[in-house]
Design an enzyme around this catalytic site. Structure first.
Site, PDB file in Angstrom:
ATOM      1  N   CYS A  36       0.838  -1.200   0.000  1.00 43.22           N
ATOM      2  CA  CYS A  36       0.000   0.000   0.000  1.00 43.22           C
ATOM      3  C   CYS A  36       0.869   1.244   0.000  1.00 43.22           C
ATOM      4  CB  CYS A  36      -0.936   0.020   1.212  1.00 43.22           C
ATOM      5  SG  CYS A  36      -0.058   0.164   2.787  1.00 43.22           S
ATOM      6  N   CYS A  39       3.504   1.588   2.726  1.00 42.49           N
ATOM      7  CA  CYS A  39       4.733   0.829   2.485  1.00 42.49           C
ATOM      8  C   CYS A  39       5.699   1.622   1.601  1.00 42.49           C
ATOM      9  CB  CYS A  39       4.415  -0.501   1.806  1.00 42.49           C
ATOM     10  SG  CYS A  39       3.412  -1.627   2.776  1.00 42.49           S
ATOM     11  N   ASP A 463       8.338  28.451 -31.923  1.00 41.26           N
ATOM     12  CA  ASP A 463       9.396  28.981 -32.784  1.00 41.26           C
ATOM     13  C   ASP A 463       8.987  28.696 -34.236  1.00 41.26           C
ATOM     14  OD1 ASP A 463      12.139  30.012 -33.245  1.00 41.26           O
ATOM     15  OD2 ASP A 463      12.436  27.992 -34.059  1.00 41.26           O
ATOM     16  N   ASP A 664      13.276  23.579 -31.726  1.00 43.81           N
ATOM     17  CA  ASP A 664      14.081  22.447 -32.178  1.00 43.81           C
ATOM     18  C   ASP A 664      15.565  22.734 -32.271  1.00 43.81           C
ATOM     19  OD1 ASP A 664      14.044  24.167 -34.364  1.00 43.81           O
ATOM     20  OD2 ASP A 664      14.097  22.514 -35.804  1.00 43.81           O
ATOM     21  N   ASP A 668      17.173  27.503 -29.260  1.00 46.35           N
ATOM     22  CA  ASP A 668      15.897  27.421 -28.538  1.00 46.35           C
ATOM     23  C   ASP A 668      16.074  26.896 -27.117  1.00 46.35           C
ATOM     24  OD1 ASP A 668      14.437  28.263 -30.761  1.00 46.35           O
ATOM     25  OD2 ASP A 668      14.289  26.232 -31.552  1.00 46.35           O
TER      26      ASP A 668
END
Length: 777
Positions: A36, A39, A463, A664, A668
């Site tokens: 649970c 634990c 971008d 990308d 950036d």
């Protein structure tokens, strides 16, 4: 097992090399014995308090602990010892991983499958005996039957039938509770053991020494049916829970199952040999025929084909490949045959990096889980105190002849219904399914925090170059002078441009190929004019192509017709190439970075979901306005220098916006890091990938739509799960304690409490598994 420093996020085509630093390392341990949220919290605290451990995260659903630590202060053995000292186990597979093959933790999977079968057997024994115990316990309702068998004999028969249920089916509950007591911890097993143990011990006393009860005016009632049925129902819940857990990790197993088993290696002398994937080495040359899987990552040496890369990108359309292009392991060759040189094997491949990223994301913890963690940390001790208070109140206030039965039944009901299984499973199960589903669609989520941030985003900053647009020049206009045939001029220009490596020259060659123009004309005396263009003799004619300065240097004028066409194209933000043949201007070539086919639709979808989409570019305002208009964006930033991109993110954040930045390139990376959420396009650089929280394996804005839609659906599921878990315990505990009894006469049977407890866990898991039906738009 996982031993590495924090990895870079993989890019399609640019998987990061494995790195390791002496400062920190990361280990993943398979934890055994957790039942649970209490634990998992205790294991996490035990690891976090261990000297040398910087951060520990324990995933109850995956049964794994991810630990960042200082190698100079502690090692894997020390981490394992810390877990074992806390009363839990660590499973270490014995079989070594074959080099060059991505391990699928088959030994661990087999162990879990065996545990599931053992759990089923224990449940079958419990339910089989409970089915007999239940009607025997009700013989008192049938006077004719009771006249044939005495109560003491019946009680001993029930005791004999119940003992196997406790000793075999429910043994783990009592062992776990005892271990927890020795380590001063309490868990779900503690509640079950105390509840069923109290009912059994009371029944045992009533069976063995009934006179003790008679002397005090009490009926020696037994609750063997309660004990056996509760254990059977709890085991039913655990069987269903275990079965559902296996499904939540199906994404990892499916990814690993994609890799090829063998490779056809070309040996010196041209001999082709099929060898196991584990024997493939970097530098080997591998032949791939139509319909076969690519064995590992590499670069095509000869041949061309179309490959199905949907397992990487989620894109169903095949990708054309030729000599010099990269190929990736587990992709499928659709048409032609080709030969490639192996560049990466085993854990260095893109597939391995994807698997690793998904594993780490599934083991991470979302901020929304903190409330559940705080509650579960004190939940079990509080429940035990509530159960004791329930017993005392009922014992004091109930009628003398009913005080012990009512106090005991309600005490047991409170303990059983309060098991915090659902609370611990609410968040990690949804994250496991959600991140695995994202990988199927080419959306790699670094961690659960990124998943939650995507849900909160209200502004998407794009971008332009390489994100909205394709990031490479393409011919948009081809204008020839009056009296000149395009079919005559284009082959001459393309033949000349084939000799150049300039991106604009490549655009002209691609355009000629699309127009099916012959580009094989012989070229002589090729000269590249730096910064201006190129010239050569093609089919005996002097050909020039470049900027206007090149023509002016050669005393070539445009003429009124081409002059007007040039002005119109420049007004449309085109880059112009001026072409001359035999000393006469004959054509204008308009070149631009074109918008991706899917960009406008993706942006409309984001806007329809209530997100503001903003564009950012280094181009002039005229070009920016043109592109923004094409895709339906009303707000944009133009003429933004690379160093100023992060500043634009801050500007939006200063307006109170939660910003997702999509980019990308290397320039950036600062903006991706500054944004509340960074999304890196898969065709980009490793630097951009490392700065982003989510990597899109294909260069397509539809991936942004998929990422945000998936995060929203996952977060909705988590909130539903937490609601189910909290409302279940909030309502269940008072009812089990007998709060409604004074008004309605209702009491909650411990058996119904056990059934409700099992149902709560199963409902949370089932709700999470609904995410497997997620479909990208």
């Amino acid at each position: 097992m996982n031993t590495s420093s924090t990895p870079a996020v993989p890019a399609a085509g640019n998987p990061p090399a494995a790195t390791d630093t002496a400062a920190t390392r990361t280990e993943t341990l398979n934890i055994e014995g957790m039942t649970c949220a209490s634990c998992s919290n205790f294991v996490e605290k035990a690891l976090s308090r261990t000297p040398g451990v910087q951060r520990a995260t324990v995933n109850l659903a995956a049964e794994k602990a991810t630990i960042e630590y200082a190698p100079g202060q502690i090692n894997r053995a020390g981490l394992k010892a810390a877990v074992e000292q806390a009363g839990y186990g660590v499973f270490e597979p014995e079989a070594p991983t074959a080099p060059g093959v991505l391990a699928s933790d088959e030994e661990l999977a087999e162990r879990k499958a065996e545990a599931y079968q053992d759990l089923k057997r224990r449940f079958q024994v419990a339910v089989g005996l409970a089915v007999v115990i239940m009607p025997l316990s009700m013989l008192m309702l049938w006077p004719a039957m009771m006249s044939r068998i005495s109560t003491p004999v019946l009680n001993y028969v029930l005791l004999a039938l119940t003992l196997p249920v406790l000793a075999y089916s429910g043994r783990e509950f009592y062992v776990s509770a005892w271990n927890g007591l020795r380590h001063r911890t309490a868990s779900m097993d503690t509640l079950i053991a105390v509840g069923t143990g109290a009912a059994f011990l009371y029944s045992l006393a009533a069976t063995v020494v009934p006179e003790f009860f008679h002397q005090r005016g009490l009926m020696p009632e037994v609750y063997y049916d309660t004990t056996a049925t509760i254990i059977a129902l709890i085991l039913l819940g655990k069987v269903l829970e275990s079965r559902a857990k296996l499904k939540t990790s199906a994404a990892i197993k499916a990814l690993i199952g994609l890799q090829a088993k063998t490779a056809r290696v070309v040996r010196p002398g041209g001999q082709e040999v099929d060898i196991p994937l584990a024997q493939v080495q970097t530098g080997d040359e591998v032949l791939v025929r139509p319909g076969e899987k690519v064995a590992t990552d590499g670069v095509i040496l000869e041949g061309r084909s179309a490959l199905d890369e949907s397992m990487l990108t989620g894109e169903s359309l095949p990708v054309e490949k030729k000599a010099g292009d990269q190929v990736f392991g587990a992709t499928i060759n659709k048409t032609g045959a080709f030969r490639f040189r192996v560049s990466k094997v085993g854990t260095d491949t893109v597939l391995a990096q994807i698997v690793k990223l998904v594993e780490e994301a599934q083991g991470s913890r979302a901020p929304i889980q903190r409330l559940a963690d705080k509650v579960s940390a004190v939940f079990v001790p509080v429940v035990i105190m509530v159960a004791i208070a329930t017993f005392v109140i009922w014992f004091d206030l109930a009628a003398p002849e009913q005080r012990v039965p009512l106090a005991l039944v309600n005490f047991v009901a409170v303990l059983i219904i309060a098991c915090p299984c659902a609370l611990g499973l609410a968040t990690p199960t949804a994250i496991m399914v959600g991140t695995g589903k994202g990988a199927e669609h080419g959306v790699l989520i670094r961690n659960a925090e990124a998943l939650e941030k995507a849900y909160q985003v209200n502004t998407v900053l794009l971008d332009k170059t390489g994100t909205i647009t394709k990031g490479e020049p393409a011919v948009t206009d081809f204008v020839v002078a009056s009296g000149t045939a395009p079919a005559t001029v284009l082959p001459l220009l393309a033949a000349l441009e084939r000799q150049s490596e300039h991106p604009l020259a490549e655009a002209v060659v691609r355009y000629a190929a699309d127009q099916q123009a012959d580009t094989s004309a012989p070229v002589a005396d090729f000269v590249a004019h730096e910064g201006r263009g190129a010239g050569a003799t093609v089919q005996g004619q002097a050909v020039l192509i470049g900027n206007r300065r090149l023509l002016e240097e050669n005393n070539i004028g445009l003429g009124a017709e081409l002059e007007q066409a040039a002005a119109e194209l420049l007004a449309q933000a085109r880059t112009l190439l001026y072409a001359a043949v035999g000393g006469q201007a004959v054509a204008l070539v308009g070149v631009a970075d074109t918008v991706r086919d899917t960009s406008a639709a993706a942006i409309r979808h984001l806007q329809a979901e209530g997100l503001e989409v903003v564009m950012m570019t280094g181009d002039n305002r005229q070009t920016a306005e043109k592109v923004a208009g094409q895709v339906g964006i009303t707000r944009f930033f133009a003429e933004v220098l690379p160093a100023d991109k992060a500043g634009k993110v801050k500007e939006l954040q200063a307006e109170g916006r939660i910003v997702a930045m999509v980019g990308d390139g290397i320039n950036d990376a600062p903006a991706l890091a500054q944004a509340d959420l960074g999304l890196a396009m898969g065709g980009g650089t490793d630097v951009a990938m490392e700065a982003a929280g989510i990597t899109l394996m294909r260069s397509d804005l539809q991936g942004v739509v998929t990422a945000i839609d998936l995060s929203r659906q996952t977060m909705r599921t988590i909130k539903q799960n937490l609601f189910f878990a909290f409302i279940y315990n909030t309502l269940g505990i008072p009812i089990a304690a007998g709060l409604l009894y004074p008004f309605t006469g209702w009491l909650l049977s411990p058996m119904l409490a056990a059934g409700a407890m099992a149902l709560s866990s199963v409902s949370v898991l089932t709700n999470s598994l609904r995410l497997r039906g997620f479909k990208a738009n």
